[in-house]
Design a protein around this motif. Structure first.
Motif, short mmCIF file in Angstrom:
data_model
loop_
_atom_site.label_atom_id
_atom_site.label_comp_id
_atom_site.label_asym_id
_atom_site.label_seq_id
_atom_site.Cartn_x
_atom_site.Cartn_y
_atom_site.Cartn_z
N LYS A 174 3.12 7.45 -10.38
CA LYS A 174 2.67 7.30 -11.76
C LYS A 174 2.48 5.83 -12.11
O LYS A 174 3.29 4.99 -11.71
N LEU A 175 1.45 5.57 -12.89
CA LEU A 175 1.28 4.27 -13.54
C LEU A 175 1.66 4.43 -15.00
O LEU A 175 1.22 5.37 -15.66
N ILE A 176 2.46 3.49 -15.50
CA ILE A 176 2.82 3.47 -16.92
C ILE A 176 2.45 2.09 -17.45
O ILE A 176 2.92 1.07 -16.94
N PRO A 212 0.82 -1.22 0.00
CA PRO A 212 0.00 0.00 0.00
C PRO A 212 0.85 1.27 0.00
O PRO A 212 1.78 1.40 0.81
N SER A 213 0.57 2.16 -0.94
CA SER A 213 1.22 3.49 -1.02
C SER A 213 2.74 3.39 -0.93
O SER A 213 3.38 4.16 -0.21
N THR A 214 3.32 2.47 -1.70
CA THR A 214 4.74 2.16 -1.57
C THR A 214 5.61 2.72 -2.68
O THR A 214 6.75 3.13 -2.43
N PHE A 215 5.11 2.81 -3.91
CA PHE A 215 5.97 3.04 -5.07
C PHE A 215 5.72 4.40 -5.71
O PHE A 215 4.61 4.92 -5.73
N ASP A 216 6.80 4.95 -6.28
CA ASP A 216 6.69 6.15 -7.11
C ASP A 216 6.14 5.81 -8.49
O ASP A 216 5.55 6.67 -9.15
N ALA A 268 -1.06 0.70 -4.88
CA ALA A 268 0.35 0.46 -4.59
C ALA A 268 1.21 1.71 -4.77
O ALA A 268 2.38 1.73 -4.37
N LEU A 269 0.63 2.76 -5.36
CA LEU A 269 1.38 3.99 -5.63
C LEU A 269 1.33 4.95 -4.45
O LEU A 269 0.33 5.03 -3.72
#
Length: 248
Positions: free
Chosen positions: A135-137, A97-101, A129-130
């Motif tokens: 950003k999601l790519i 949860p809320s871990t990645f850039d 997870a962001l």
């Protein structure tokens, strides 16, 4: 012949990273200590390109143990170690949860989901997870231009410049096209051995609509890694977006 056995050669990592890695680094340059989730490790091309470019913090997710083995072998050949996970995409948000850039789902991987509700559930999991400004790519073949104008596949082309760069070794072509499924055949030129993959052919604007419904906005679309592109000519489309709550 198994698909995971040919994937490194089909991808042709050295050619792929010449375009994919600089594009990703440009999109993610704002993050000082970049933490990435590569949700679709596959044979390792995206993770390996970023690691060799100096990105240290990457969790590389792959549910198929055979692909994980291939990716580990690829990484070892470059002297790189991988941090891997094996989560169903729908579980990634709860696991991290809320871990990645950045969360990446590349290599046409999202097209292995066929049901709208599952597609939305996965996108929401990536969102969760962001970090708030992450950003999601995500990418896919430009099915609308290449396949679906008349369901004949006559517009299909494969330059070997984007995503799947190993066109010296393979002949790739659609062998069945319907509004809900595309069956692609991958044939080795030297042995004539063949393998097929069935994928969901996204319609024009469909992924952008899914991203917005899943809680992402704004959504930027790139064709073959370019912002200015012809929708009739691009082979692959890549979407870059943030959660709606992001502060830009």
């Amino acid at each position: 012949m198994n698909i995971y056995e040919i994937w490194p050669e089909l991808v042709s990592f050295e050619k792929r990273r010449q375009r994919e890695t600089p594009f990703l680094l440009e999109q993610l340059a704002e993050y000082p200590e970049l933490r990435i989730l590569d949700a679709a490790l596959g044979s390792g091309a995206t993770t390996l390109g970023l690691r060799l470019a100096g990105v240290e913090h990457i969790v590389s997710n792959e549910i198929d143990p055979e692909y994980q083995k291939v990716a580990q072998q690829q990484a070892a050949s470059y002297g790189v170690s991988l941090t891997t996970a094996s989560y169903d995409w729908k579980a990634l948000g709860a696991a991290y949860p809320s871990t990645f850039d950045a969360a990446l789902c590349l290599g046409n991987s999202f097209t292995f989901l066929f049901e709208r509700e599952e597609q939305l559930a996965v996108l929401r999991s990536f969102r969760d997870a962001l970090r708030p400004n992450g950003k999601l790519i995500i990418d896919h073949r430009n099915y609308a231009a290449l396949f679906l104008s008349d369901f004949s596949g006559k517009n299909y082309r494969w330059s070997g410049n984007y995503v799947y760069c190993g066109n010296d070794s393979f002949v790739v072509a659609p062998i069945s096209i319907t509004p809900d499924k595309v069956v692609m055949e991958y044939r080795r030129r030297d042995t004539n051995k063949r393998v097929t993959i069935t994928m969901y052919p996204f319609k024009q604007g469909e992924v952008e609509g899914l991203l917005r419904e899943a809680g992402f906005a704004p959504v930027s679309v790139f064709g073959d890694y370019k912002k200015d592109f012809s929708t009739d000519e691009a082979e692959f489309l890549t979407y870059v977006c943030r959660p709606k709550t992001a502060k830009i």
